[in-house]
Design a protein around this motif. Structure first.
Motif, PDB file in Angstrom:
ATOM      1  N   HIS A  90       0.584  -1.329   0.072  1.00 14.76           N
ATOM      2  CA  HIS A  90      -0.219   0.077  -0.135  1.00 14.76           C
ATOM      3  C   HIS A  90       1.262   1.917   0.289  1.00 14.76           C
ATOM      4  O   HIS A  90       0.535   2.206  -0.657  1.00 14.76           O
ATOM      5  CB  HIS A  90      -0.635   0.213   0.902  1.00 14.76           C
ATOM      6  CG  HIS A  90      -1.827  -1.106   1.328  1.00 14.76           C
ATOM      7  ND1 HIS A  90      -3.091  -0.436   1.008  1.00 14.76           N
ATOM      8  CD2 HIS A  90      -1.724  -2.525   1.271  1.00 14.76           C
ATOM      9  CE1 HIS A  90      -3.872  -1.801   0.791  1.00 14.76           C
ATOM     10  NE2 HIS A  90      -3.394  -2.521   1.276  1.00 14.76           N
ATOM     11  N   ASP A  91       2.275   1.115   0.521  1.00 12.82           N
ATOM     12  CA  ASP A  91       2.792   2.345   0.696  1.00 12.82           C
ATOM     13  C   ASP A  91       3.938   1.625   1.844  1.00 12.82           C
ATOM     14  O   ASP A  91       4.286   0.663   1.681  1.00 12.82           O
ATOM     15  CB  ASP A  91       2.613   3.654   1.605  1.00 12.82           C
ATOM     16  CG  ASP A  91       1.732   3.070   2.802  1.00 12.82           C
ATOM     17  OD1 ASP A  91       2.791   2.548   3.390  1.00 12.82           O
ATOM     18  OD2 ASP A  91       0.939   2.990   3.751  1.00 12.82           O
ATOM     19  N   THR A 125      -0.594  -2.138  -5.506  1.00 16.12           N
ATOM     20  CA  THR A 125      -0.842  -1.286  -5.004  1.00 16.12           C
ATOM     21  C   THR A 125      -0.949   0.246  -5.509  1.00 16.12           C
ATOM     22  O   THR A 125      -2.233  -0.217  -6.240  1.00 16.12           O
ATOM     23  CB  THR A 125       0.527   0.148  -5.524  1.00 16.12           C
ATOM     24  OG1 THR A 125       1.083   0.690  -4.475  1.00 16.12           O
ATOM     25  CG2 THR A 125       1.041   0.690  -6.689  1.00 16.12           C
ATOM     26  N   HIS A 129       1.406   7.296  -6.986  1.00 18.59           N
ATOM     27  CA  HIS A 129       2.419   7.775  -6.320  1.00 18.59           C
ATOM     28  C   HIS A 129       3.117   6.617  -5.439  1.00 18.59           C
ATOM     29  O   HIS A 129       4.029   6.297  -4.947  1.00 18.59           O
ATOM     30  CB  HIS A 129       2.071   8.880  -4.624  1.00 18.59           C
ATOM     31  CG  HIS A 129       2.986   8.858  -3.407  1.00 18.59           C
ATOM     32  ND1 HIS A 129       4.537   9.564  -3.959  1.00 18.59           N
ATOM     33  CD2 HIS A 129       3.281   8.028  -2.425  1.00 18.59           C
ATOM     34  CE1 HIS A 129       4.890   9.959  -2.689  1.00 18.59           C
ATOM     35  NE2 HIS A 129       4.588   8.702  -1.973  1.00 18.59           N
ATOM     36  N   SER A 130       2.395   5.677  -4.652  1.00 17.35           N
ATOM     37  CA  SER A 130       2.947   4.393  -3.728  1.00 17.35           C
ATOM     38  C   SER A 130       3.736   3.365  -5.447  1.00 17.35           C
ATOM     39  O   SER A 130       4.953   3.323  -5.063  1.00 17.35           O
ATOM     40  CB  SER A 130       2.149   3.554  -3.375  1.00 17.35           C
ATOM     41  OG  SER A 130       1.022   4.219  -1.900  1.00 17.35           O
ATOM     42  N   ARG A 133       7.449   5.342  -6.296  1.00 20.34           N
ATOM     43  CA  ARG A 133       7.861   4.723  -4.775  1.00 20.34           C
ATOM     44  C   ARG A 133       8.472   3.128  -4.586  1.00 20.34           C
ATOM     45  O   ARG A 133       9.852   2.448  -4.058  1.00 20.34           O
ATOM     46  CB  ARG A 133       7.577   5.609  -3.197  1.00 20.34           C
ATOM     47  CG  ARG A 133       7.505   6.485  -2.625  1.00 20.34           C
ATOM     48  CD  ARG A 133       9.605   6.061  -3.129  1.00 20.34           C
ATOM     49  NE  ARG A 133      10.071   6.392  -1.748  1.00 20.34           N
ATOM     50  CZ  ARG A 133      10.834   5.312  -1.919  1.00 20.34           C
ATOM     51  NH1 ARG A 133      11.761   5.151  -3.161  1.00 20.34           N
ATOM     52  NH2 ARG A 133      11.416   5.206  -0.787  1.00 20.34           N
ATOM     53  N   HIS A 248       1.859  12.583   4.297  1.00 22.72           N
ATOM     54  CA  HIS A 248       2.663  11.266   3.892  1.00 22.72           C
ATOM     55  C   HIS A 248       1.372  10.849   4.056  1.00 22.72           C
ATOM     56  O   HIS A 248       0.871  10.222   4.807  1.00 22.72           O
ATOM     57  CB  HIS A 248       4.213  10.506   4.525  1.00 22.72           C
ATOM     58  CG  HIS A 248       4.396   9.931   2.973  1.00 22.72           C
ATOM     59  ND1 HIS A 248       5.437  10.032   2.671  1.00 22.72           N
ATOM     60  CD2 HIS A 248       3.896   8.444   2.459  1.00 22.72           C
ATOM     61  CE1 HIS A 248       5.697   8.871   1.641  1.00 22.72           C
ATOM     62  NE2 HIS A 248       4.998   7.786   1.843  1.00 22.72           N
ATOM     63  N   GLU A 249       0.794  10.333   2.433  1.00 31.39           N
ATOM     64  CA  GLU A 249       0.211   8.993   2.641  1.00 31.39           C
ATOM     65  C   GLU A 249       0.033   8.383   1.323  1.00 31.39           C
ATOM     66  O   GLU A 249       0.555   8.608   0.243  1.00 31.39           O
ATOM     67  CB  GLU A 249      -1.488   9.476   2.412  1.00 31.39           C
ATOM     68  CG  GLU A 249      -1.895  10.131   3.499  1.00 31.39           C
ATOM     69  CD  GLU A 249      -2.927   9.384   4.412  1.00 31.39           C
ATOM     70  OE1 GLU A 249      -2.375   8.341   4.383  1.00 31.39           O
ATOM     71  OE2 GLU A 249      -3.287  10.085   5.857  1.00 31.39           O
ATOM     72  N   GLY A 250       0.199   6.866   1.770  1.00 37.74           N
ATOM     73  CA  GLY A 250      -0.194   6.220   0.892  1.00 37.74           C
ATOM     74  C   GLY A 250      -1.354   5.818  -0.052  1.00 37.74           C
ATOM     75  O   GLY A 250      -1.146   5.959  -1.449  1.00 37.74           O
ATOM     76  N   THR A 271       2.618  13.617  -1.787  1.00 39.33           N
ATOM     77  CA  THR A 271       1.951  12.473  -2.089  1.00 39.33           C
ATOM     78  C   THR A 271       0.671  12.062  -3.074  1.00 39.33           C
ATOM     79  O   THR A 271       0.774  12.332  -3.622  1.00 39.33           O
ATOM     80  CB  THR A 271       1.789  11.765  -1.012  1.00 39.33           C
ATOM     81  OG1 THR A 271       1.551  12.344   0.602  1.00 39.33           O
ATOM     82  CG2 THR A 271       3.709  12.202   0.134  1.00 39.33           C
ATOM     83  N   SER A 272       0.477  10.718  -2.127  1.00 39.85           N
ATOM     84  CA  SER A 272      -0.805   9.842  -3.165  1.00 39.85           C
ATOM     85  C   SER A 272      -2.539  11.028  -2.823  1.00 39.85           C
ATOM     86  O   SER A 272      -3.586  11.234  -3.741  1.00 39.85           O
ATOM     87  CB  SER A 272      -1.073   9.324  -2.133  1.00 39.85           C
ATOM     88  OG  SER A 272      -1.865   8.957  -0.883  1.00 39.85           O
TER      89      SER A 272
END
Length: 351
Positions: A90-91, A125, A129-130, A133, A248-250, A271-272
């Motif tokens: 997920h992140d 995912t 964004h995730s 990464r 920050h978030e996934g 981030t997401s």
């Protein structure tokens, strides 16, 4: 693609968490059987041992029938699994955010979990964004990491009961971890005129109580415990706005749930979260207390803005369904694992 093998799902993650909701919503829609791997928490020492023992049983059972492919919704598949695996990451919060994990956990992620991800036939995912990464961190080929998104459940709609308080309130849904940015969020809330309330999911905890007392706002906080979906949806509907001011978030599921209930969101542009909110929410710098205070004040006082965002948010959230997520998962698993549940894939709407 014609399935070459059966399929099983590690459902031990289906507890009260974002991973648990993803696992439950997707697995049930795809009618995938659950892995028999004991009842211990998946990331506990006993849970990790249970998973390796399940891999051993699957290998031995392969003498009578082909080993089944495995979907692990919580980032870790057994390295010894005798058939292709799909892993959901997920992140990389514990890797990327200071204070989220100690040195031992980061080392575990960079060794054991990274090996599991590299060994998987496909990595799923929830946001681009995730995905970016994961690609950077793992070195996995780009075509083996697939964004499937998240969905919003049927309880989260504009219609239904609305929670009532004795004055307007803002809502926060989430845990108290460092990336949630609660000390700055509380400081911003303390500066909002009119003495609104702030409702928070969960129970009182030092990460909230200490800053709230220091800021003089402890008396304006209300804790919801662990509401079921119906009570949570009512809390969203009654709020002037939902605060998702993380650093920050996934993904950011509370933002999506709030928009589905036609409640405006004040979110961070990091981030997401821009993927989730788009232009249907109000954005504020999560490192700038003044920016967050201004956003909260606008959403409490500007009826025209709130109405516009409520309409835009509900329309945007309508595109995020669990059926679409399940269809993307089915496509990725069929393509990369060559597997299917008993009886084949159910008919789920494709995006």
């Amino acid at each position: 693609m014609t399935a070459r093998t059966g399929l099983v799902w590690d459902a031990r993650w289906e507890v009260v968490s974002g991973i648990g909701r993803f696992s439950r919503e997707v697995r049930t829609r795809l009618a995938i059987p659950t892995l028999e791997a004991g009842g211990a928490a998946p990331v506990s020492p006993r849970g990790l041992l249970d998973l390796e023992l399940a891999a051993l049983r699957e290998r031995r059972g392969g003498r009578a029938h082909p080993p089944r492919a495995l979907v692990c919704p919580g980032f870790m598949a057994p390295l010894a699994w005798p058939a292709p695996t799909a892993v959901v990451v997920h992140d990389l919060m514990h890797r990327d955010v200071p204070g989220e994990a100690g040195r031992a956990r980061r080392a575990y992620l960079d060794t054991v979990v990274r090996r599991s991800v590299r060994a998987a036939a496909v990595v799923l995912t929830v946001s681009d964004h995730s995905r970016d990464r994961i690609l950077e961190w793992s070195g996995v080929a780009a075509d083996r990491v697939v964004t499937v998104g998240n969905g919003v459940g049927p309880a989260f709609t504009p219609q239904g009961p609305r929670r009532a308080e004795d004055r307007p309130y803002l809502l926060y849904v989430g845990n108290h971890k460092p990336h949630k940015n609660l000390p700055r969020m509380l400081e911003a809330f303390a500066r909002v005129p009119g003495r609104p309330l702030l409702l928070l999911s969960g129970d009182p905890a030092p990460a909230v109580d200490g800053p709230a007392r220091a800021l003089g706002v402890a008396g304006r906080l209300r804790f919801l415990g662990r509401p079921d979906d119906g009570a949570l949806a009512a809390a969203y509907r009654g709020a002037a706005a939902t605060l998702v001011l993380s650093t920050h978030e996934g993904f950011g599921l509370p933002a999506l749930e709030s928009m589905a209930c036609a409640t405006p969101v004040l979110a961070s542009p990091v981030t997401s979260l821009p993927e989730v909110v788009g232009d249907a929410g109000l954005l504020a710098d999560p490192l700038d207390v003044g920016s967050m205070t201004e956003g909260m004040t606008r959403l409490l006082t500007d009826d025209t803005l709130r109405a516009r965002l409520a309409t835009a948010g509900a329309a945007r959230a309508a595109a995020f369904t669990w059926e679409r997520v399940a269809a993307r998962v089915a496509d990725a698993v069929a393509a990369h694992l060559g597997a299917a549940p008993p009886g084949g894939w159910p008919d789920v709407p494709h995006p």
